[in-house]
Design an enzyme around this catalytic site. Structure first.
Site, PDB file in Angstrom:
ATOM      1  CE  LYS A 271     -13.036 -16.176  37.666  1.00 48.22           C
ATOM      2  NZ  LYS A 271     -14.303 -15.450  37.772  1.00 48.22           N
TER       3      LYS A 271
ATOM      4  CG  MET B 231      10.960  18.873  48.640  1.00 46.96           C
ATOM      5  SD  MET B 231      12.489  19.249  49.522  1.00 46.96           S
ATOM      6  CE  MET B 231      13.039  17.609  49.969  1.00 46.96           C
TER       7      MET B 231
ATOM      8  CD  GLU C  66      -6.250  -3.559  44.707  1.00 52.55           C
ATOM      9  OE1 GLU C  66      -6.421  -2.354  44.983  1.00 52.55           O
ATOM     10  OE2 GLU C  66      -7.191  -4.336  44.459  1.00 52.55           O
TER      11      GLU C  66
ATOM     12  CG  PHE D 152     -16.800  -6.727  35.297  1.00 51.34           C
ATOM     13  CD1 PHE D 152     -17.186  -5.402  35.454  1.00 51.34           C
ATOM     14  CD2 PHE D 152     -16.435  -7.448  36.426  1.00 51.34           C
ATOM     15  CE1 PHE D 152     -17.222  -4.812  36.700  1.00 51.34           C
ATOM     16  CE2 PHE D 152     -16.469  -6.864  37.684  1.00 51.34           C
ATOM     17  CZ  PHE D 152     -16.865  -5.539  37.826  1.00 51.34           C
ATOM     18  CD  GLN D 153     -13.301  -5.818  38.638  1.00 50.85           C
ATOM     19  OE1 GLN D 153     -12.976  -6.970  38.901  1.00 50.85           O
ATOM     20  NE2 GLN D 153     -13.531  -4.918  39.578  1.00 50.85           N
TER      21      GLN D 153
END
Lengths: 185, 555
Positions: free
Chosen positions: B155, B466, B43, B105-106
């Protein structure tokens, strides 16, 4: 947050607005009178308070007191904040809060001519509370274990009142942050 | 309903990844062939692709992710876009509204996790809110100072249907745009620049976002004021212009820093004046009598530098309002230009190229010779970013894309993919160090899957360059955890993804490798194994003022 009995940095209710003390031209913001009092009209939503407080935290400001309640407009709440603006310029508190979409209107009333009221409700062991009543307290109830009183006033008066409570055997104190309103006259 | 709303907003591409809490959206995606979905491999890649897409073509990038880990993987990409004011819409799935708060969940508090890195965010628990929210989100993301807006949709709301309601009218009382330019202040600012003996203009990303490059150029030419840009402002003013000071800041050009430090009037437009621009704030532009700050975001006024003249306005409107009031210029202007020319000669950009190693500047100079102003360069973060900023003469906006404010390693590859999708007509070069590249290298799949014509230039110095340079110079020479000793064979890695690639170790091989890249249709990777000791110069030592910049040693 500032807790009970700490001397709150209350705003002078009637005072001239302090001269801007921020240096002109490229200089770092210097410490100054760091407390700002803001009256904020917000959209009443479940995210609003966390967004306001989250912004205050991540910009390095500090909430000294906060009062929230519904306004006279449906769907809108009024938040009164006392904020220590830390190392940022004083005006940054207002400007940063203004960026939140949830914030509809914001007024920095620091040093302005406002009514500033705080509410304190206290339980004392004494049954005789003449000294408190003389200061303007209202007795809410009296029982065998003591007396419950309420008092409203400016921050300094509330502090004085709390000191007076100690002499009456204070058992518990609940205190609001200030709410402010510009004076009519 | 969500997908229809996106079509109404003119969305063409979605960068996303499906999961449990956004499956109802994905179920209906095939019914909307106008919405082209790019399936990413992580993602974070989606967020950077949407970001690169938006920076390249100006339209808001759209991202889909599921709840919990899916949404959290967007956070770095949202922060990158937020810091650089890039318009983006992130639509995340959330557990059903009846499950919120039960540690389902999640389930993650995505609004809480992203509030500090989004311009605004919504949690949608009711289908009736949805059309208004989506329309508002696009408005907020793309107007004023742009930024990412997140919409977290439960959802059950994704599965619900509702009548289409009219969303034409927007009523967002807490969102006011600064359209109006204070004309008195605009006149005062224009006169201050004209009357200055030693004026300097610095231009930031805001000039590019408001498409004010023509207005800036006209103002600068009429006011006879030299113009430098910030890292994100590169392209706002042509580097080849006689008035150009090139890049400012603590890795800016010597003549730019000299000019800023000696200016008597400094006008800063569309920029935040952050620490990378000022270096030590107390030493910043010490001779300035008048700071002028123009920015669309009023909270930028006095955040870092208190201006004497402030204009809270869109850069284009402000500059348009100022130009007619320039009037007579200060007579000392010729002397100021001669002084800047002297500094330009005294402090040129230079680099070492006699130690037998391949130098990154050699690579970039050859690339620029080929591309000129026709290509988009997407840089990663670190030395590669500064080399790509300095050793290329960008002459218009949108040609140099990078993560300036947030400094997000791993930005370049996915952002280059997004840029190519947003600007299919343009050649896109991705310039990255090997450290940042491996952070998001899984997105090579996307470049291959869609046969995107992007050329990946790895400036591989076997270290976090760097970091290594800072350790050498500012942290006691202790090279702690900055040397990358175990890295993949990048040619084989590209091959594993089905992408042609070559390795380059010598100066002589640069040309043939770039030839091969240009000849190849589709993605191509070149692993340039550069001098591991190559450094970025000029550089202002940490904690020092702009006057104290170090230049490349003469070797």
């Amino acid at each position: 947050m500032t807790f009970l009995h700490n001397e709150p940095p209350h705003p002078p209710a009637v005072a001239a607005r302090p001269e801007p003390t921020s240096p002109q031209g490229g200089e770092v913001n210097r410490p100054q009178e760091r407390v700002r009092v803001l009256s904020v009209l917000v959209e009443d939503g479940s995210n609003t308070l966390s967004k306001v407080s989250g912004l205050i935290r991540r910009r390095g400001f500090h909430v000294l007191s906060i009062s929230v309640g519904p306004s006279h407009q449906p769907g809108r709440s009024r938040i009164t904040l006392q904020i220590d603006h830390g190392h940022a310029e004083a005006d940054q508190v207002r400007k940063q809060l203004e960026r939140l979409v949830e914030v509809i209107q914001i007024e920095d009333v620091t040093g302005e001519d406002v009514h500033s009221r705080e509410l304190v409700v206290a339980k004392v062991s004494a049954s005789e509370v003449k000294g408190l009543v003389e200061r303007g307290a209202k007795v809410l109830d009296t029982g065998p274990d003591g007396t419950t009183v309420e008092f409203a006033g400016e921050g300094k008066d509330v502090c004085d009142f709390i000191n007076e409570l100690i002499r009456h055997g204070v058992l518990d104190v609940a205190r609001s942050g200030p709410v402010v309103m510009r004076r009519t006259a | 309903m969500i997908l229809e709303a996106l079509e109404r907003e003119g969305v063409e591409f979605i960068f996303g990844y499906p999961g449990g809490a956004n499956l109802p959206i994905y179920q209906h995606l095939p019914e909307h062939p106008k919405l082209k979905h790019i399936l990413v491999r992580h993602e974070q890649g989606a967020a950077h692709m949407a970001d690169g897409y938006a920076r390249a073509c100006g339209k808001p990038g759209v991202v889909f992710a599921t709840s919990g880990p899916g949404a959290l993987n967007l956070v770095t990409g949202l922060a990158t876009a937020y810091m650089d004011s890039v318009p983006m819409i992130a639509i995340t799935g959330q557990v059903a509204s009846t499950q919120v708060g039960r540690d389902a969940f999640q389930e993650t508090d995505v609004i809480g996790a992203t509030s500090s890195v989004t311009k605004h965010s919504y949690l949608v628990t009711n289908i009736d809110q949805l059309p208004r929210v989506i329309h508002e989100a696009f408005h907020i993301a793309t107007t004023g100072r742009p930024g990412p807006v997140l919409i977290d949709i439960c959802k059950d709301v994704q599965q619900a249907s509702a009548e289409r309601i009219n969303t034409e009218r927007l009523d967002i009382p807490g969102y006011q745009l600064n359209g109006h330019v204070n004309l008195d202040r605009a006149r005062e600012a224009a006169r201050a620049v004209a009357n200055a003996e030693r004026p300097v203009i610095l231009a930031g990303h805001g000039v590019i976002l408001s498409h004010a490059e023509a207005e800036l150029r006209e103002f600068a030419e009429k006011a006879g004021a030299p113009v430098g840009t910030t890292l994100l402002g590169i392209g706002a003013f042509p580097v080849n212009h006689p008035l150009s000071l090139h890049m400012t800041g603590f890795m800016g050009t010597g003549w730019n820093l000299k000019a800023v430090q000696n200016a008597d009037v400094l006008m800063m437009v569309g920029m935040r004046i952050d620490d990378r621009v000022t270096a030590r704030l107390a030493d910043f532009a010490p001779k300035v009598k008048t700071f002028i700050h123009i920015d669309i975001d009023g909270s930028e006024m006095g955040k870092n530098v208190r201006p004497h003249i402030e204009l809270v306005a869109d850069a284009k409107n402000a500059l348009e309002a100022m130009t007619p009031h320039i009037g007579e210029l200060h007579e000392g202007r010729g002397q100021w230009f001669s002084q800047i020319d002297a500094w330009r000669e005294e402090h040129p950009l230079k680099y070492t190229h006699s130690n037998g190693h391949l130098q990154p500047q050699d690579v970039l100079i050859d690339m620029y010779r080929r591309c000129r102003s026709e290509a988009i360069v997407v840089a990663d973060v670190g030395q590669n970013q500064i080399w790509a900023a300095l050793w290329w003469n960008y002459d218009r906006p949108g040609l140099f894309l990078n993560s300036g404010g947030s400094g997000t390693m791993g930005f370049a590859l996915p952002a280059a993919i997004g840029a190519k999708i947003g600007r299919p007509d343009a050649d896109v070069w991705c310039v990255a160090g090997e450290g940042g590249f491996v952070m998001t290298a899984q997105e090579l799949s996307v470049a291959v899957e869609h046969q995107l014509d992007i050329k990946i230039v790895l400036l591989n110095n076997f270290s976090l360059g760097m970091v290594r340079q800072f350790q050498d110079d500012f942290y006691g020479g202790v090279r702690s955890q900055s040397e990358l000793t175990h890295m993949p064979d990048f040619v084989k890695l590209a091959d594993a993804y089905g992408m042609p690639a070559v390795r380059v170790d010598t100066f002589e091989e640069i040309g043939p490798a770039l030839d091969a890249a240009e000849r190849t249709k589709g993605p191509f990777l070149i692993d340039f194994r550069i001098d591991p000791e190559a450094n970025v110069y000029p550089i202002v030592p940490l904690g020092k003022g702009l006057n104290d910049f170090w230049e490349a040693p003469d070797k």
